[in-house]
Design a protein around this motif. Sequence first.
Motif, PDB file in Angstrom:
ATOM      1  N   ASN A 242       0.849  -1.343  -0.023  1.00  0.00           N
ATOM      2  CA  ASN A 242      -0.018  -0.048  -0.135  1.00  0.00           C
ATOM      3  C   ASN A 242       0.788   1.153   0.050  1.00  0.00           C
ATOM      4  OD1 ASN A 242      -2.431  -1.182  -0.068  1.00  0.00           O
ATOM      5  ND2 ASN A 242      -2.767  -1.479   2.089  1.00  0.00           N
ATOM      6  N   THR A 243       2.032   1.323   0.749  1.00  0.00           N
ATOM      7  CA  THR A 243       2.594   2.384   0.866  1.00  0.00           C
ATOM      8  C   THR A 243       3.517   2.714  -0.604  1.00  0.00           C
ATOM      9  OG1 THR A 243       4.711   1.184   1.809  1.00  0.00           O
ATOM     10  CG2 THR A 243       3.289   2.400   3.350  1.00  0.00           C
ATOM     11  N   GLN A 244       3.871   1.599  -1.057  1.00  0.00           N
ATOM     12  CA  GLN A 244       4.351   1.712  -2.750  1.00  0.00           C
ATOM     13  C   GLN A 244       3.459   2.060  -3.660  1.00  0.00           C
ATOM     14  OE1 GLN A 244       7.808   1.572  -2.962  1.00  0.00           O
ATOM     15  NE2 GLN A 244       7.761   0.805  -0.911  1.00  0.00           N
ATOM     16  N   LEU A 245       2.039   1.667  -3.395  1.00  0.00           N
ATOM     17  CA  LEU A 245       1.092   2.113  -4.438  1.00  0.00           C
ATOM     18  C   LEU A 245       0.622   3.721  -4.283  1.00  0.00           C
ATOM     19  CD1 LEU A 245      -1.054  -0.946  -4.402  1.00  0.00           C
ATOM     20  CD2 LEU A 245       0.586  -0.141  -6.244  1.00  0.00           C
ATOM     21  N   VAL A 246       0.567   4.164  -2.822  1.00  0.00           N
ATOM     22  CA  VAL A 246       0.480   5.274  -2.687  1.00  0.00           C
ATOM     23  C   VAL A 246       1.603   6.367  -3.308  1.00  0.00           C
ATOM     24  CG1 VAL A 246       0.246   7.135  -0.893  1.00  0.00           C
ATOM     25  CG2 VAL A 246      -1.039   4.703  -0.722  1.00  0.00           C
ATOM     26  N   TRP A 247       2.694   5.883  -3.017  1.00  0.00           N
ATOM     27  CA  TRP A 247       4.024   6.761  -3.658  1.00  0.00           C
ATOM     28  C   TRP A 247       3.799   6.915  -5.038  1.00  0.00           C
ATOM     29  CZ3 TRP A 247       7.997   4.414  -6.637  1.00  0.00           C
ATOM     30  CH2 TRP A 247       8.880   5.288  -6.939  1.00  0.00           C
ATOM     31  N   ALA A 248       3.421   5.710  -5.575  1.00  0.00           N
ATOM     32  CA  ALA A 248       3.363   5.553  -7.211  1.00  0.00           C
ATOM     33  C   ALA A 248       2.276   6.738  -7.781  1.00  0.00           C
ATOM     34  CB  ALA A 248       3.104   4.280  -7.919  1.00  0.00           C
ATOM     35  N   THR A 249       1.133   6.770  -6.846  1.00  0.00           N
ATOM     36  CA  THR A 249       0.132   7.367  -7.131  1.00  0.00           C
ATOM     37  C   THR A 249       0.350   9.069  -6.983  1.00  0.00           C
ATOM     38  OG1 THR A 249      -1.273   7.207  -5.312  1.00  0.00           O
ATOM     39  CG2 THR A 249      -1.652   5.871  -7.171  1.00  0.00           C
ATOM     40  N   THR A 250       1.135   9.364  -6.044  1.00  0.00           N
ATOM     41  CA  THR A 250       1.447  10.702  -5.665  1.00  0.00           C
ATOM     42  C   THR A 250       2.647  11.268  -6.356  1.00  0.00           C
ATOM     43  OG1 THR A 250       2.878   9.960  -3.698  1.00  0.00           O
ATOM     44  CG2 THR A 250       0.541  10.463  -3.413  1.00  0.00           C
ATOM     45  N   GLU A 251       3.392  10.312  -6.925  1.00  0.00           N
ATOM     46  CA  GLU A 251       4.679  10.706  -7.571  1.00  0.00           C
ATOM     47  C   GLU A 251       4.657   9.907  -8.855  1.00  0.00           C
ATOM     48  OE1 GLU A 251       8.377  11.251  -5.505  1.00  0.00           O
ATOM     49  OE2 GLU A 251       7.231  11.682  -3.566  1.00  0.00           O
ATOM     50  N   PRO A 252       3.774  10.186  -9.802  1.00  0.00           N
ATOM     51  CA  PRO A 252       3.953   9.006 -10.958  1.00  0.00           C
ATOM     52  C   PRO A 252       4.981   9.411 -11.947  1.00  0.00           C
ATOM     53  CG  PRO A 252       2.250  10.835 -11.253  1.00  0.00           C
ATOM     54  CD  PRO A 252       2.754  10.894  -9.789  1.00  0.00           C
ATOM     55  N   TRP A 253       5.398  10.482 -12.020  1.00  0.00           N
ATOM     56  CA  TRP A 253       6.676  10.698 -12.902  1.00  0.00           C
ATOM     57  C   TRP A 253       8.092  10.280 -12.322  1.00  0.00           C
ATOM     58  CZ3 TRP A 253       5.641  11.423 -17.413  1.00  0.00           C
ATOM     59  CH2 TRP A 253       4.508  12.207 -17.921  1.00  0.00           C
ATOM     60  N   THR A 254       8.095  10.080 -11.088  1.00  0.00           N
ATOM     61  CA  THR A 254       9.433   9.561 -10.217  1.00  0.00           C
ATOM     62  C   THR A 254       9.206   8.021 -10.676  1.00  0.00           C
ATOM     63  OG1 THR A 254       9.437  11.528  -8.839  1.00  0.00           O
ATOM     64  CG2 THR A 254      10.649   9.295  -8.370  1.00  0.00           C
TER      65      THR A 254
END
Length: 100
Positions: free
Chosen positions: A46-58
Amino acid sequence: FTSTREPIMICIESAVRYVLLLLLFVCSALGQELNTDTTTWEGWLNTQLVWATTEPWTFLSYVLMLLSPCFCISAVLSWRLGKQIENQQKKKKRRGVKVD
């Protein structure tokens, strides 16, 4: 004879579909309270998925950096296979066998 670009395009399309589905599931899960305890596999995911949605370009830059060696290896192997097929067709022409 099919183009070597078709499998690559299919692979890219399936990767894009996968990422979009992943983002869809994350966005739908954001409405609920998420388990972000990184000691469990669900919380870590979940933390990885939230990170992917909050910082999509990274996220996409990391994905491209990780996949670029695979793309390069695939390109080299496709090129070598194409050369081998051409050489086999030349040999068949020399022998007088009809080539498709």
